[in-house]
Motif scaffolding. Structure first.
Motif, mmCIF file in Angstrom:
data_model
loop_
_atom_site.group_PDB
_atom_site.id
_atom_site.type_symbol
_atom_site.label_atom_id
_atom_site.label_comp_id
_atom_site.label_asym_id
_atom_site.label_seq_id
_atom_site.Cartn_x
_atom_site.Cartn_y
_atom_site.Cartn_z
ATOM 1 N N GLU A 117 -35.870 -58.981 45.931
ATOM 2 C CA GLU A 117 -36.606 -58.252 44.897
ATOM 3 C C GLU A 117 -37.403 -57.108 45.527
ATOM 4 O O GLU A 117 -38.599 -57.251 45.806
ATOM 5 C CB GLU A 117 -37.556 -59.195 44.169
ATOM 6 C CG GLU A 117 -36.873 -60.384 43.492
ATOM 7 C CD GLU A 117 -37.881 -61.352 42.895
ATOM 8 O OE1 GLU A 117 -39.055 -60.970 42.741
ATOM 9 O OE2 GLU A 117 -37.488 -62.482 42.583
ATOM 10 N N ALA A 146 -38.778 -54.664 44.328
ATOM 11 C CA ALA A 146 -39.967 -54.298 43.547
ATOM 12 C C ALA A 146 -41.180 -55.131 43.947
ATOM 13 O O ALA A 146 -42.318 -54.776 43.605
ATOM 14 C CB ALA A 146 -39.684 -54.471 42.056
ATOM 15 N N HIS A 193 -32.162 -48.725 50.001
ATOM 16 C CA HIS A 193 -32.694 -48.437 48.674
ATOM 17 C C HIS A 193 -32.210 -47.097 48.158
ATOM 18 O O HIS A 193 -32.209 -46.836 46.969
ATOM 19 C CB HIS A 193 -34.223 -48.449 48.710
ATOM 20 C CG HIS A 193 -34.810 -47.232 49.335
ATOM 21 N ND1 HIS A 193 -34.691 -46.939 50.670
ATOM 22 C CD2 HIS A 193 -35.512 -46.199 48.791
ATOM 23 C CE1 HIS A 193 -35.308 -45.792 50.930
ATOM 24 N NE2 HIS A 193 -35.803 -45.332 49.810
#
Length: 387
Positions: free
Chosen positions: A240, A242, A378
């Motif tokens: 994750e 984020a 990313h």
């Protein structure tokens, strides 16, 4: 001490003494109220008993309004907008620093992390790479002169570090005088038409570099040690992206790398149920404040999902860390890259703690890591790497 002696007087064998403050809100008060507690007599515990020779010149040794005047032009450079152009250079630096770990064997995280703040600060200060090793070594010596790793054959590590750093920045002042540029050194030299003296520019360059080296590398090692001991949190963070900002904030709280700051009472001050007489030194313990159960739920748990993480890793009040934004950006990029590179991380030996009353960190952190077969960055770029 938080529970039983929130204001505690410590007397040293040589007769010097200081007060310790350990609760979160009391620490905020000492750091935030410059009319009650001044920075101008020294901000580090090893300065106890000797007033700071750079008082009134150095950012960390001035109170408002002078502190605000010195800080204002640098605030713009160290803002998120001011640092936007450095993000990809920071990412490239992080990838270079992680190269020794790519063979999948044992490697020393502390050695690699020590290079990180210099690689970043050098972008802002326009420092050629050939000078990085000496500046990293001198900064480490200045931040923790007590550590055996920084011992010198003759004399004091602190004096050696100060001589090296001040000499370097003095030469840079002379070299850059009258030449164009938008780096932090030239910004200090030209603020308000060259208001700062040569000495003021040199000591504040030293302060910026020392600040970068005091927090970032030890937050990296402290956070990764916590993750190595909690593989389920590591896997969750890797899955994750984020969640990385929360991981960084918890790593900052957990590590509390800048562990102690010093102030002096301007007048008699009642605090934490006691009285600090005028002129007495007060040490605030950041690691203790960041584990105050009245502020942090379950403070001895490493929890990257912690909400409202109001840690004091960057200090509080007028002297809130100038480089906090740069450190956060650097740490977020570091963990984006690390979690993208490595599928697993585990301790490969006993870490060696740094001997220091200012920096809470490590001089050696042996790790083993397994590189992912394919690395999805990313940015969407795909890089093949050995398993």
């Amino acid at each position: 001490m938080r529970e039983r002696a929130p204001l505690h007087r410590q007397e040293l064998p040589d007769g010097r003494s200081f007060w310790s403050v350990t609760r979160y809100h009391d620490v905020c008060r000492v750091l935030g109220e410059h009319r009650e507690f001044t920075s101008e007599r020294g901000s580090l515990l090893h300065q106890l008993g000797t007033d700071d020779a750079a008082s009134g010149l150095l950012l960390v040794a001035t109170d408002p309004p002078r502190h605000t005047e010195l800080r204002r032009p640098l605030n713009r450079m160290f803002s998120a907008a001011g640092l936007a152009a450095t993000r990809e250079r920071i990412r490239a630096a992080v990838r270079g620093i992680l190269t020794p770990a790519l063979d999948g064997g044992e490697w020393d995280l502390a050695e690699c992390a020590a290079k990180l703040p210099m690689a970043v600060a050098a972008q802002v200060m326009d420092i050629p790479e050939e000078f990085w090793p000496d500046l990293v070594a001198w900064s480490a010596m200045a931040a923790s002169p007590e550590d055996p790793a920084h011992a010198v054959p003759h004399g004091s590590p602190l004096l050696v570090a100060h001589h090296g750093l001040f000499d370097y920045f003095s030469r840079e002042f002379d070299r850059r005088s009258g030449t164009p540029g938008d780096d932090a050194i030239r910004l200090l030299m030209t603020m308000r038409g060259g208001e700062l003296s040569r000495e003021e520019v040199v000591v504040n360059c030293y302060s910026v570099l020392l600040g970068a080296n005091a927090t970032t590398p030890h937050t990296v090692t402290g956070t990764l040690l916590a993750l190595a001991e909690r593989p389920w949190i590591y896997r969750r963070a890797a899955a994750e992206p984020a969640a990385i900002p929360g991981l960084v904030e918890e790593g900052l709280r957990w590590s509390s790398a800048a562990s102690c700051f010093l102030r002096h009472a301007v007048r008699d001050v009642e605090i934490a149920g006691g009285l600090v007489p005028a002129g007495d030194p007060v040490a605030v313990w950041i690691g203790s404040a960041n584990r105050d159960a009245t502020v942090f739920r379950d403070p001895d748990s490493f929890d990257p999902t912690r909400g409202d993480n109001r840690h004091l890793a960057f200090g509080f009040g007028p002297h809130y860390c100038l480089g906090a934004t740069m450190a956060r950006i650097t740490l977020r990029i570091f963990f984006e890259e690390f979690l993208g590179f490595f599928g697993e991380v585990e301790p490969a030996g006993e870490p060696v703690r740094l001997a220091s009353n200012f920096v809470s960190g490590h001089t050696r952190v042996p790790l083993r890591t397994r590189v992912r077969r394919s690395l999805a960055w990313h940015t969407g770029e795909r890089i093949e790497a050995p398993c």
